[in-house]
Design an enzyme around this catalytic site. Structure first.
Site, PDB file in Angstrom:
ATOM      1  N   ASP A 166       0.718  -1.327   0.058  1.00 15.98           N
ATOM      2  CA  ASP A 166       0.175   0.107  -0.176  1.00 15.98           C
ATOM      3  C   ASP A 166       0.677   0.990   0.025  1.00 15.98           C
ATOM      4  OD1 ASP A 166      -2.001  -1.846   2.037  1.00 15.98           O
ATOM      5  OD2 ASP A 166      -2.683  -1.253   0.219  1.00 15.98           O
ATOM      6  N   MET A 200       0.736   5.105   0.086  1.00 16.03           N
ATOM      7  CA  MET A 200       0.075   6.246   0.311  1.00 16.03           C
ATOM      8  C   MET A 200       0.949   7.645   0.331  1.00 16.03           C
ATOM      9  SD  MET A 200      -2.063   4.431   3.347  1.00 16.03           S
ATOM     10  CE  MET A 200      -2.548   2.789   3.339  1.00 16.03           C
ATOM     11  N   ASP A 224      -9.873  -6.012  -0.946  1.00  7.16           N
ATOM     12  CA  ASP A 224      -9.060  -5.351   0.113  1.00  7.16           C
ATOM     13  C   ASP A 224      -9.434  -4.562   1.098  1.00  7.16           C
ATOM     14  OD1 ASP A 224      -6.160  -3.010  -0.504  1.00  7.16           O
ATOM     15  OD2 ASP A 224      -6.735  -4.450   1.110  1.00  7.16           O
ATOM     16  N   MET A 252      -2.609   4.637  -3.460  1.00  8.16           N
ATOM     17  CA  MET A 252      -3.500   5.754  -2.927  1.00  8.16           C
ATOM     18  C   MET A 252      -2.852   6.906  -2.644  1.00  8.16           C
ATOM     19  SD  MET A 252      -4.704   2.918  -0.003  1.00  8.16           S
ATOM     20  CE  MET A 252      -3.565   1.834   0.033  1.00  8.16           C
TER      21      MET A 252
END
Ligand code: DX5
Ligand code: ZN
Length: 241
Positions: free
Chosen positions: A48, A50, A188, A81
């Site tokens: 992930d 971010m 997710d 993200m």
């Protein structure tokens, strides 16, 4: 226990892939963590990325992914993200990854970004927040290799599933089928032992395992992955696989 090669990205072999969410691992002992996951049959890792703008968090960075690239044979599943998708796409493409999902909610030029990802020979995916309708992917389906259905609001581990997203998984499977498309659906967020059977029965093919399953504190990694496989079997039975 399935061997790594038995985990695949395609739903046609009725195999469901588990992608542990690295941000949920012990980040101070990642090499050991990844070794344990590999020994448990894991062949895909979920990262992930971010930027603390698209979502108010930044658990891991580019350098960590770069350093881990040389430490494991696992394929890398990147979940962006971020506000600047094109910057991060080119940054991770140079590292060597299997697939990249960008959020439709932050993609100014989604069609072009997906084409750039595929141009690198990397599988392209669109991530959809729980409230985002499937119609958002209507005109980019031919640019997609997979769809990432967020079953929690992005940014943090440890949240509870947004109930309507279970229906969204089956709606997504139907949406793709109506367009004669058979691509993996990745899910997710709160992919727990209890939610997995429902997610798999609804049509999920790639499960991002986080704090409620792979990294569940009540069990060891290998025991948790065993439990996940049991949950997957329940879901496949319900799917009539
Ligand atoms: C959240 C991330 C997920 C998260 C999953 O924005 O995309 O990958 O780490 O964690 P759990 O499974 O605890 O929801
Ligand atoms: Zn994720």
């Amino acid at each position: 226990m399935p061997t790594p090669e038995s985990q695949c990205l395609s739903p046609t072999e009725k195999q469901i892939n588990i992608a542990p969410s690295v941000m949920c691992a012990d980040l101070c002992n990642l090499e050991t963590e990844i070794r344990e996951l590999e020994e448990s049959g894991i062949s895909l890792l979920h990262f992930d990325l971010m930027d603390a703008h698209f979502v108010p968090n930044m658990p891991i960075g580019l350098a960590l992914i770069e350093q881990l690239r040389n430490k494991t044979e696992c394929a890398f599943d990147i979940h962006l993200m971020v506000e600047n998708n094109d910057f991060f796409v080119s940054a991770v493409a140079d590292i060597g990854v299997e697939q990249i999902a960008v959020h439709v909610e932050s993609a100014t030029h989604l069609d072009r970004t997906l084409s750039v990802i595929q141009g690198h020979g990397i599988k392209a995916g669109v991530a959809l927040n729980p409230a985002t309708p499937l119609s958002a992917i209507e005109y980019v389906i031919d640019r997609l290799d997979f769809v990432l259905i967020m079953t929690v609001n992005p940014g943090f581990a440890g949240q509870k599933l947004v109930p309507a997203t279970l229906r969204k998984i089956s709606d997504c499977r139907a949406f793709l089928k109506e367009r004669d498309v058979n691509m993996p659906i990745e899910v997710d967020g709160n992919v727990s032992f209890e939610n997995i059977p429902k997610m798999v029965a609804a049509g999920a093919d790639i499960l991002v395992g986080g704090s409620s399953s792979v990294f569940n504190k009540a069990g060891s990694r290998i025991d948790n992955i065993q439990k996940i496989h049991q949950s997957i079997s329940l879901g496949l039975a319900e799917r009539g696989a």
